[in-house]
Design an enzyme around this catalytic site. Sequence first.
Site, PDB file in Angstrom:
ATOM      1  N   LYS A  92      82.830 -43.615 104.131  1.00  0.00           N
ATOM      2  CA  LYS A  92      82.405 -42.676 103.085  1.00  0.00           C
ATOM      3  C   LYS A  92      81.320 -41.754 103.628  1.00  0.00           C
ATOM      4  O   LYS A  92      81.329 -40.543 103.380  1.00  0.00           O
ATOM      5  CB  LYS A  92      81.929 -43.448 101.844  1.00  0.00           C
ATOM      6  CG  LYS A  92      83.107 -44.084 101.101  1.00  0.00           C
ATOM      7  CD  LYS A  92      82.708 -45.146 100.088  1.00  0.00           C
ATOM      8  CE  LYS A  92      83.961 -45.842  99.563  1.00  0.00           C
ATOM      9  NZ  LYS A  92      83.676 -46.978  98.697  1.00  0.00           N
ATOM     10  N   GLN A 136      78.932 -49.929  95.644  1.00  0.00           N
ATOM     11  CA  GLN A 136      80.023 -50.567  96.374  1.00  0.00           C
ATOM     12  C   GLN A 136      80.290 -51.968  95.820  1.00  0.00           C
ATOM     13  O   GLN A 136      79.379 -52.784  95.739  1.00  0.00           O
ATOM     14  CB  GLN A 136      79.660 -50.625  97.867  1.00  0.00           C
ATOM     15  CG  GLN A 136      80.773 -51.155  98.758  1.00  0.00           C
ATOM     16  CD  GLN A 136      81.981 -50.230  98.820  1.00  0.00           C
ATOM     17  OE1 GLN A 136      81.850 -49.010  98.907  1.00  0.00           O
ATOM     18  NE2 GLN A 136      83.177 -50.803  98.753  1.00  0.00           N
ATOM     19  N   ASP A 157      83.255 -42.930  90.867  1.00  0.00           N
ATOM     20  CA  ASP A 157      84.266 -43.974  91.074  1.00  0.00           C
ATOM     21  C   ASP A 157      85.148 -44.146  89.839  1.00  0.00           C
ATOM     22  O   ASP A 157      86.220 -44.740  89.910  1.00  0.00           O
ATOM     23  CB  ASP A 157      83.568 -45.317  91.364  1.00  0.00           C
ATOM     24  CG  ASP A 157      83.726 -45.747  92.816  1.00  0.00           C
ATOM     25  OD1 ASP A 157      84.577 -45.164  93.509  1.00  0.00           O
ATOM     26  OD2 ASP A 157      83.000 -46.651  93.249  1.00  0.00           O
TER      27      ASP A 157
END
Length: 293
Positions: free
Chosen positions: A50, A94, A117
């Site tokens: 990322k 995450q 997300d």
Amino acid sequence: METRLLKGKPVRDAVFAELKQKVDAAPRPPGLAVVLVGDDAASAVYVKHKEKGCDEVGFHHVTHRLPATTKQEELLDLIARLNADAAIDGILVQLPLPKSLDEEQVLLAVDPAKDVDGFHPENLGRLMAGNPRFVPCTPKGILRLLTEYDVPVSGRNVAIVGRSVIVGRPLAMLLALKTDPGNATVTLCHSGTRDLPAVTSAADIVVAAMGAPRFLGPDHLGEGAVVVDVGINRIDDPTHPKGTRLVGDVDAAAVKGRVSALTPVPGGIGPMTIAMLLENTWEAMCTREGDGA
Ligand code: NDP
């Protein structure tokens, strides 16, 4: 039958190139904050990808690496600061978080307008209501890949194996919406599905998102099916210099020649997921800046 490989890398490259052009012309770069708690090896690798992606397209990015012993309040404090940080448009926590932390509470704390997300209940609810804002990156990437390779979805029978909230469930919702792409007839399979091979082999498109190395073989897939392999599994391989390698949830070698198209692992859905994360972050910035993306 020739099996077409639906590679994610070229599509990712095109998305990156378009984003880079937009960023170069923007008054400020979009900002992405990544929060990584603990020392899960796979998570560390995903975060590196990322960061690399952000560098490639010229995004501002910060990664907060916190120890596994981090307290819930400390993590919530950090998220509150990122919510208030004007240079940050997207916040990504995450997953999975260490078991000592309350994942649901953490996801709820992220400002839904920065939830690139798409895991905040508000954003999942909007997807359910047919008015999506941030669509989770892997399902969004799957749809984009199918579109780019001209795989028709409307009216097709799609079997998804795996009902996680990050892949299977939002993908089922997206595919079932009366939109283009979408308008498919969706069957969502899981470990309680009776006679999985019968269900999947009747589908035009099969999406494997199980986390079970090379599980789906010729008995699970109809001739000519389009197969999307989301799985990323590290298996031992003494012939490989590292002693391990990555495989998907589909036994690619065994189904080649039977199915009409297959996404490779690695190099299929993985690159698409990162491309969609950056696209969501770009969109978050445009919305925050009032450009109405
Ligand atoms: P989860 O472990 O959260 O969910 C797995 C799902 O698969 C569950 O719904 C489970 O059923 C189902 N399942 C597992 N085994 C079977 C079986 N034998 N028969 C039928 N259903 C089964 O996984 P994730 O969704 O988080 O991830 C799935 C895979 O995708 C992993 O390999 C992960 O690494 C990969 N992944 C890849 C991404 C990418 O960018 N390419 C992004 C995200 C994930 P049940 O609910 O009944 O337990």
